[in-house]
Design a protein around this motif. Sequence first.
Motif, PDB file in Angstrom:
ATOM      1  N   ALA A 288      67.477  74.137  53.210  1.00 41.95           N
ATOM      2  CA  ALA A 288      66.030  74.196  53.449  1.00 41.95           C
ATOM      3  C   ALA A 288      65.678  74.532  54.887  1.00 41.95           C
ATOM      4  N   LEU A 289      66.668  74.532  55.793  1.00 39.33           N
ATOM      5  CA  LEU A 289      66.380  74.749  57.209  1.00 39.33           C
ATOM      6  C   LEU A 289      66.299  76.240  57.526  1.00 39.33           C
ATOM      7  N   PRO A 290      65.314  76.647  58.309  1.00 43.96           N
ATOM      8  CA  PRO A 290      65.245  78.054  58.718  1.00 43.96           C
ATOM      9  C   PRO A 290      66.360  78.384  59.698  1.00 43.96           C
ATOM     10  N   LYS A 291      66.771  79.622  59.718  1.00 48.71           N
ATOM     11  CA  LYS A 291      67.832  80.056  60.603  1.00 48.71           C
ATOM     12  C   LYS A 291      67.268  80.450  61.966  1.00 48.71           C
ATOM     13  N   GLY A 292      68.091  80.287  62.984  1.00 49.78           N
ATOM     14  CA  GLY A 292      67.742  80.813  64.303  1.00 49.78           C
ATOM     15  C   GLY A 292      66.853  79.939  65.156  1.00 49.78           C
TER      16      GLY A 292
ATOM     17  N   LEU B 245      61.538  70.624  54.187  1.00 44.11           N
ATOM     18  CA  LEU B 245      61.773  69.247  53.710  1.00 44.11           C
ATOM     19  C   LEU B 245      60.455  68.488  53.534  1.00 44.11           C
ATOM     20  N   ARG B 246      59.511  69.146  52.919  1.00 48.71           N
ATOM     21  CA  ARG B 246      58.197  68.591  52.578  1.00 48.71           C
ATOM     22  C   ARG B 246      57.273  68.419  53.773  1.00 48.71           C
ATOM     23  N   MET B 247      57.681  68.854  54.952  1.00 48.55           N
ATOM     24  CA  MET B 247      56.800  68.766  56.117  1.00 48.55           C
ATOM     25  C   MET B 247      56.173  70.131  56.385  1.00 48.55           C
ATOM     26  N   ARG B 248      54.882  70.127  56.651  1.00 52.78           N
ATOM     27  CA  ARG B 248      54.145  71.369  56.856  1.00 52.78           C
ATOM     28  C   ARG B 248      54.280  71.839  58.307  1.00 52.78           C
ATOM     29  N   PHE B 249      54.653  73.088  58.489  1.00 49.36           N
ATOM     30  CA  PHE B 249      54.761  73.728  59.796  1.00 49.36           C
ATOM     31  C   PHE B 249      53.920  75.002  59.797  1.00 49.36           C
TER      32      PHE B 249
ATOM     33  N   ARG C  11      62.926  64.036  61.676  1.00 51.79           N
ATOM     34  CA  ARG C  11      63.246  62.612  61.663  1.00 51.79           C
ATOM     35  C   ARG C  11      62.043  61.770  62.068  1.00 51.79           C
ATOM     36  N   GLU C  12      61.345  62.169  63.109  1.00 51.99           N
ATOM     37  CA  GLU C  12      60.196  61.387  63.570  1.00 51.99           C
ATOM     38  C   GLU C  12      59.081  61.385  62.535  1.00 51.99           C
ATOM     39  N   ALA C  13      59.012  62.442  61.716  1.00 56.85           N
ATOM     40  CA  ALA C  13      57.991  62.500  60.662  1.00 56.85           C
ATOM     41  C   ALA C  13      58.414  61.750  59.410  1.00 56.85           C
ATOM     42  N   GLY C  14      59.642  61.209  59.413  1.00 60.09           N
ATOM     43  CA  GLY C  14      60.119  60.452  58.267  1.00 60.09           C
ATOM     44  C   GLY C  14      60.726  61.303  57.166  1.00 60.09           C
ATOM     45  N   MET C  15      60.949  62.594  57.423  1.00 56.84           N
ATOM     46  CA  MET C  15      61.525  63.477  56.422  1.00 56.84           C
ATOM     47  C   MET C  15      63.057  63.427  56.409  1.00 56.84           C
ATOM     48  N   LEU C  16      63.624  62.890  57.458  1.00 60.94           N
ATOM     49  CA  LEU C  16      65.072  62.735  57.552  1.00 60.94           C
ATOM     50  C   LEU C  16      65.389  61.300  57.931  1.00 60.94           C
ATOM     51  N   LYS C  17      66.461  60.768  57.366  1.00 63.65           N
ATOM     52  CA  LYS C  17      66.956  59.470  57.777  1.00 63.65           C
ATOM     53  C   LYS C  17      68.117  59.662  58.749  1.00 63.65           C
ATOM     54  N   ARG C  18      68.306  58.681  59.603  1.00 64.72           N
ATOM     55  CA  ARG C  18      69.382  58.766  60.585  1.00 64.72           C
ATOM     56  C   ARG C  18      70.729  59.013  59.928  1.00 64.72           C
TER      57      ARG C  18
END
Length: 251
Positions: free
Chosen positions: A213-217, A25-29, A228-235
């Motif tokens: 977009a979420l990885p499994k496991g 979701l546009r956040m780098r990991f 959410r804390e990075a602003g990539m998700l809204k509540r």
Amino acid sequence: MVGYLTWAEPQKGRRSIRLEERHILRMRFLQAEIVKSPHGAILSRRVLAAGKRLRKRGVTQVVLPEAFSFQEQLAKCGLRPASTLSLRRCLAADWVRTGLTAKGRPVSGARVAVTAGALTGEAVRTVTELCLRHRYVLLDLPYGGEELCRQLRREYGVSLLLGPSKDQLEGAEALVLFDPRTDLSLKNPVALRLYDEKQALPFLSLPPSLEEALPKGVDRGQLLAVLREAGMLKREQIALGTGNGSPEGET
């Protein structure tokens, strides 16, 4: 940067540990893929080695795989699991509703009690949301709260019972605790310990386009908390359901 760990099945030619940058979701990991082993000692060493490599790349917190049991190895590397505390407090009002529904209890007429060591912004938001959804809300604080009572009555026309007795707290259908309370039995039908990351979260889901977009496991609560804390998700994009989690808020 935040890291996350995933398991991989053994395969000829595959390295036991592989690091790779990923975007969720546009956040780098920074992903650390660790090949499974039936031998616990070998797997422990691999986790430790992966942790050292992540830390060397500047990672300090990681999203763990589901049912992960090697936190001690990561702690030796200076890595900590991603915290879900802020997410838990953000979801508290919805969590209460989900828990009451799962218990077959009425929602709007339920007595909901909140205890906190201080009237923080998170506590104010939770109490406000609860007052708008439930007829009876009780708030237990060591001090303060009078201004919040006046504000809720003035802005929304709702009442808040301040300073309930121990019996009233234990008699509520739902009890929300921002801080530990050793004097309470916590035998309420719904008891949410918002300070305790060991308490199972309810099942959390996203709209289908985001789910893809979420990885499994990986630990879903940790991952959604970080996003959410990075602003990539809204509540409002996070929905509570009755899937793999414990919507009742029980241990």
